[in-house]
Design a protein around this motif. Structure first.
Motif, PDB file in Angstrom:
ATOM      1  N   LEU A 279     -27.367  -9.586 -29.884  1.00  0.00           N
ATOM      2  CA  LEU A 279     -27.723  -8.374 -30.607  1.00  0.00           C
ATOM      3  C   LEU A 279     -28.354  -8.719 -31.955  1.00  0.00           C
ATOM      4  O   LEU A 279     -29.419  -8.209 -32.319  1.00  0.00           O
TER       5      LEU A 279
ATOM      6  N   ILE B 152     -21.419  10.156 -30.529  1.00  0.00           N
ATOM      7  CA  ILE B 152     -21.767   8.730 -30.493  1.00  0.00           C
ATOM      8  C   ILE B 152     -22.373   8.359 -29.149  1.00  0.00           C
ATOM      9  O   ILE B 152     -23.385   7.670 -29.062  1.00  0.00           O
TER      10      ILE B 152
ATOM     11  N   GLY C 130     -27.107   7.665 -28.099  1.00  0.00           N
ATOM     12  CA  GLY C 130     -27.739   6.486 -27.519  1.00  0.00           C
ATOM     13  C   GLY C 130     -28.086   6.662 -26.050  1.00  0.00           C
ATOM     14  O   GLY C 130     -28.365   5.694 -25.369  1.00  0.00           O
TER      15      GLY C 130
ATOM     16  N   SER D 290     -33.755   6.353 -27.427  1.00  0.00           N
ATOM     17  CA  SER D 290     -33.524   5.231 -26.513  1.00  0.00           C
ATOM     18  C   SER D 290     -34.685   5.040 -25.551  1.00  0.00           C
ATOM     19  O   SER D 290     -35.023   3.921 -25.185  1.00  0.00           O
TER      20      SER D 290
ATOM     21  N   ALA E 164     -34.306   0.111 -32.662  1.00  0.00           N
ATOM     22  CA  ALA E 164     -32.938  -0.179 -32.237  1.00  0.00           C
ATOM     23  C   ALA E 164     -32.029  -0.366 -33.449  1.00  0.00           C
ATOM     24  O   ALA E 164     -30.892   0.110 -33.460  1.00  0.00           O
TER      25      ALA E 164
ATOM     26  N   LEU F 286     -31.222   3.034 -34.950  1.00  0.00           N
ATOM     27  CA  LEU F 286     -30.262   3.734 -34.079  1.00  0.00           C
ATOM     28  C   LEU F 286     -28.873   3.104 -34.184  1.00  0.00           C
ATOM     29  O   LEU F 286     -27.858   3.797 -34.300  1.00  0.00           O
ATOM     30  N   LEU F 287     -28.853   1.773 -34.192  1.00  0.00           N
ATOM     31  CA  LEU F 287     -27.572   1.064 -34.236  1.00  0.00           C
ATOM     32  C   LEU F 287     -26.828   1.361 -35.539  1.00  0.00           C
ATOM     33  O   LEU F 287     -25.611   1.553 -35.542  1.00  0.00           O
TER      34      LEU F 287
ATOM     35  N   VAL G 110     -25.240   4.686 -35.265  1.00  0.00           N
ATOM     36  CA  VAL G 110     -24.078   4.644 -34.371  1.00  0.00           C
ATOM     37  C   VAL G 110     -22.899   3.939 -35.041  1.00  0.00           C
ATOM     38  O   VAL G 110     -21.758   4.391 -34.957  1.00  0.00           O
ATOM     39  N   LEU G 111     -23.197   2.829 -35.756  1.00  0.00           N
ATOM     40  CA  LEU G 111     -22.103   2.076 -36.380  1.00  0.00           C
ATOM     41  C   LEU G 111     -21.438   2.878 -37.498  1.00  0.00           C
ATOM     42  O   LEU G 111     -20.224   2.788 -37.688  1.00  0.00           O
TER      43      LEU G 111
ATOM     44  N   TYR H 165     -19.197   5.173 -35.743  1.00  0.00           N
ATOM     45  CA  TYR H 165     -18.083   4.401 -35.180  1.00  0.00           C
ATOM     46  C   TYR H 165     -17.056   4.092 -36.276  1.00  0.00           C
ATOM     47  O   TYR H 165     -15.851   4.222 -36.088  1.00  0.00           O
TER      48      TYR H 165
ATOM     49  N   ASN I  14     -13.247   5.293 -36.536  1.00  0.00           N
ATOM     50  CA  ASN I  14     -12.144   4.364 -36.765  1.00  0.00           C
ATOM     51  C   ASN I  14     -11.311   4.802 -37.967  1.00  0.00           C
ATOM     52  O   ASN I  14     -10.097   4.715 -37.965  1.00  0.00           O
TER      53      ASN I  14
ATOM     54  N   PRO J  77     -25.214   1.648 -28.096  1.00  0.00           N
ATOM     55  CA  PRO J  77     -26.020   2.243 -27.031  1.00  0.00           C
ATOM     56  C   PRO J  77     -26.472   1.185 -26.023  1.00  0.00           C
ATOM     57  O   PRO J  77     -26.891   0.089 -26.401  1.00  0.00           O
TER      58      PRO J  77
ATOM     59  N   ILE K 144     -29.001   0.777 -24.204  1.00  0.00           N
ATOM     60  CA  ILE K 144     -30.370   0.283 -24.233  1.00  0.00           C
ATOM     61  C   ILE K 144     -30.494  -0.863 -25.250  1.00  0.00           C
ATOM     62  O   ILE K 144     -31.212  -1.837 -25.008  1.00  0.00           O
TER      63      ILE K 144
END
Lengths: 429, 283
Positions: A60, A362, A366, A383, A403, A406-407, A410-411, A414, A418, B126, B128
């Protein structure tokens, strides 16, 4: 007497010393055994941690680096790169630079690296690919003359006399670039090297990020509206009945995603079951069947169906733990059922609402498969653009930049999940 | 939520309206899955009910799409690959995930939150993005276009489920059972197999089933990593939906629904067993 006191004193100090000594030893022992326990626990986790690190986190991170990687042009056009290093960008480069460029193009053509150069430069300024191949072809045919390289190149194509072409080349020379991130935000460099907005017809990503957000929000909201009553019903029904109804929630949860997407196509397409039913009932005439599939509507319906269990299950587990006597107490104190629900019941379901909504959001943001299969033109999410640039346009830098954005979103979500709910509270099935 | 006898007419009306709404939502959840079962027996190559099917004419029903499925080489290869990848990645994920969960549940585990967060992340990132990253990296290791790449990638995706379910089972675990075993002279390995394992087994198995389900249904990573030889069931369905839409995928879908009913039943039985073992009443 005095002697006695002195002796007890010494004795006391001695025992105190001994105690302290013993205490220290004990503490050291405890620390040692705790360290040992820690090491044992870590040792058990280590294999998976290493596996995830090597097989997931590293790939990643490696892909993320592509989002700023400027590519191989500087190495493949060394002479031009060296000449352009201290070019001022305000006037056209000097004759030596033109000569270097002509040399580099010819070498690249011979070593078959021109394609790589052209691909990378084309992401910077569209049309450069054809300019390069054309120049390479013409340069090969050209007989030696005493015209300068500058004249010759501009004769081949007047774009070699434009600042925009040269500043595009200069931009791909450093080892890192911001181009892909700028593209992701619909920005680009102009001829002077300044960051400007792309023309509206080519600005697609910001709109798409907004659309992705809107779709995810819509899906989360419809999951909440549909899921809340069901979760409530399940939590108040007697166990046997609730278990029976729970199957209706869990069976879709366990059914293949592609199966569910397929069945939505069967239901919602123009000649699908829902349209057939509406026509048969006389609500619609044969000519104006509804377009419910291969657009944003189809995407939202199918995604809501797929993600609904992720809303119902956390809501249910929270509602199950709410004591029904609170509601009874509220109504007996004179609250109307509506007030009692809003002021007593609803606040207690907050953890479930937060968990379910965050989880659905979440997962929704994605989403790739469902929009790709039923989204048509209007139901595409971010995506799908990442996949497009990975597989079709092969603009991996842009795919990586999209990406990363987007990541990051999302993080953050997340992390929020948490913080608010705790990842260890996540339950399955 | 029985209606009390003193309920006002309005409450009565609301009570039934509410149940009606819930019924509609449950229909929304179940209908799509149930509707494809009869459609898969359609004698015509359509995705909708024909006149004959509606009038229950036996000639309108046939098993031709099932025959098509069982005689098609690509589909059979897909089934073989899916099972192979699913079983192998589940085994790996279960072993790694269970060990990690045992460590995470220990009293003195350092950085528990951070490590847990990292281990669960494959579930959150995700697909993808995961697929893109894995594609570049695995291609360099020579793992693209062979089954091992897919097995490793699916192991990554499956482990969070095992970690979550096993940690959940261990949260109700009574440590004094281990001490009792030790004081009675059992060795550590004996305690693991005779005391810990039987108690966490339901969690391990349901985690394994989740991991298998994930692998069996995963298509994005497969799309990036696999060649034609490594096709799987979801991959075949994907191209079936995208390219040559044929009711064969409905037949496959029906078989998959049957499989998910089987898995769901197993999970439910395991959950009850686990609760009984831990002395909780089945909920």
């Amino acid at each position: 007497m005095n002697e006695m006191v002195a002796r007890t004193d010494t004795l006391n100090t001695l025992t105190a010393d001994a105690r302290e000594f013993e205490g220290k030893a004990l503490r050291a022992q405890l620390a040692r055994s705790t360290r040992l326990e820690k090491a044992k626990a870590l040792l058990l986790v280590l294999p998976l941690l290493l596996f995830i690190g090597v097989m997931f986190i590293f790939p990643l991170a490696d892909m993320m680096l592509r989002s700023t990687d400027n590519g191989p042009v500087a190495e493949l056009m060394p002479d031009t790169a060296a000449r352009l290093l201290d070019w001022d960008q305000f006037t056209l480069p000097d004759e030596a630079t033109y000569a270097a460029l002509a040399r580099d193009i010819q070498t690249a053509q011979k070593e078959r690296t021109l394609g790589k150069i052209a691909t990378r430069l084309n992401f910077e300024l569209s049309g450069i690919r054809s300019l390069l191949t054309k120049s390479a072809r013409k340069l090969a045919q050209m007989e030696s003359s005493d015209e300068s390289w500058k004249q010759r190149l501009v004769q081949i194509d007047q774009r070699w006399g434009e600042l925009a072409t040269w500043s595009a080349i200069k931009r791909v020379l450093p080892s890192v670039t911001a181009t892909f991130y700028l593209s992701s935000l619909d920005l680009a460099y102009d001829a002077k090297g300044e960051v400007v907005r792309k023309p509206p017809e080519r600005a697609i990503y910001v709109d798409n990020f907004i659309k992705t957000f809107a779709i995810s929000l819509g899906v989360t909201l419809s999951c909440f509206i549909l899921g809340f009553p069901v979760a409530y019903l399940l939590s108040v029904l007697p166990t046997a009945k609730a278990n029976l109804l729970m199957i209706c929630v869990l069976l879709p949860f366990w059914t293949s995603l592609l199966v569910r997407t397929t069945s939505w196509i069967a239901l919602l397409q123009t000649h699908g079951i829902v349209n057939d039913l509406l026509v048969w009932l006389g609500i619609l005439s044969e000519g104006n069947r509804l377009d419910m599939m291969y657009n944003m509507f189809g995407t939202v319906v199918a995604m809501t169906h797929i993600l609904l269990p992720f809303m119902i299950l956390p809501l249910f587990s929270v509602m199950k733990s709410i004591d029904p006597s609170f509601m009874r107490a509220a109504t007996s104190l004179g609250a109307s059922p509506f007030t009692a629900f809003i002021r007593v019941y609803l606040p207690q379901t907050k953890p479930g609402i937060a968990a379910g909504s965050l989880l659905v959001f979440i997962l929704a943001i994605g989403y790739y498969i469902t929009p790709a299969l039923v989204g048509g033109r209007t139901g595409q999410m971010i995506s799908n653009f990442i996949a497009y640039h990975m597989q079709q346009s092969l603009n991996w830098g842009l795919a990586a930049a999209l990406a990363v954005i987007l990541l990051i979103i999302v993080l953050i979500l997340y992390w929020l999940f948490n913080r608010i709910i705790g990842i260890d509270k996540l339950k399955l099935g | 939520m029985a209606l009390p006898i003193y309920a006002t007419p309005f409450q009565r009306a609301w009570h039934y309206t509410f149940r009606f709404i819930c019924g509609l939502v449950l229909l929304f959840l179940m209908a799509p899955i149930l509707v494809i079962v009869p459609l898969s027996f359609n004698a015509e190559p359509y995705f909708s009910f024909t006149q004959g099917m509606l009038s229950l004419d036996s000639a309108a029903y046939s098993l031709r799409w099932y025959e098509d499925f069982f005689s098609n080489k690509m589909w059979l290869l897909a089934v073989k690959n899916s099972i192979y990848i699913g079983v192998a990645s589940t085994c790996l994920a279960t072993v790694l995930g269970t060990l990690a969960a045992l460590g995470l549940s220990r009293q003195h585990m350092p950085y528990r939150g951070t490590i847990m967060g990292l281990l669960i992340s494959p579930m959150i990132v995700p697909l993808i993005i995961t697929a893109a990253g894995i594609y570049f990296f695995y291609a360099r290791l020579g793992l693209a276009g062979n089954l091992w790449g897919l097995i490793l990638a699916h192991t990554v995706l499956g482990t969070p489920f095992v970690v979550i379910t096993v940690t959940a089972t261990l949260s109700g675990f009574d440590i004094s059972l281990i001490r009792a075993g030790l004081s009675l002279g059992a060795s550590h390995s004996r305690i693991f197999f005779k005391v810990i394992m039987p108690l966490i087994l339901p969690g391990v198995i349901s985690g394994a089933l989740f991991a298998f389900g994930t692998s069996f249904d995963e298509v994005v990573v497969v799309l990036f990593l696999s060649g034609a030889e490594q096709t799987t069931i979801p991959r075949q369905m994907w191209s079936g939906i995208r390219e040559q839409i044929s009711p064969t995928i409905l037949a496959v879908a029906t078989l998959l629904v049957a499989l998910s009913i089987l898995m769901l039943t197993t999970i439910e039985l395991l959950r009850r067993r686990s609760e009984r073992l831990r002395g909780q009443s089945p909920g």
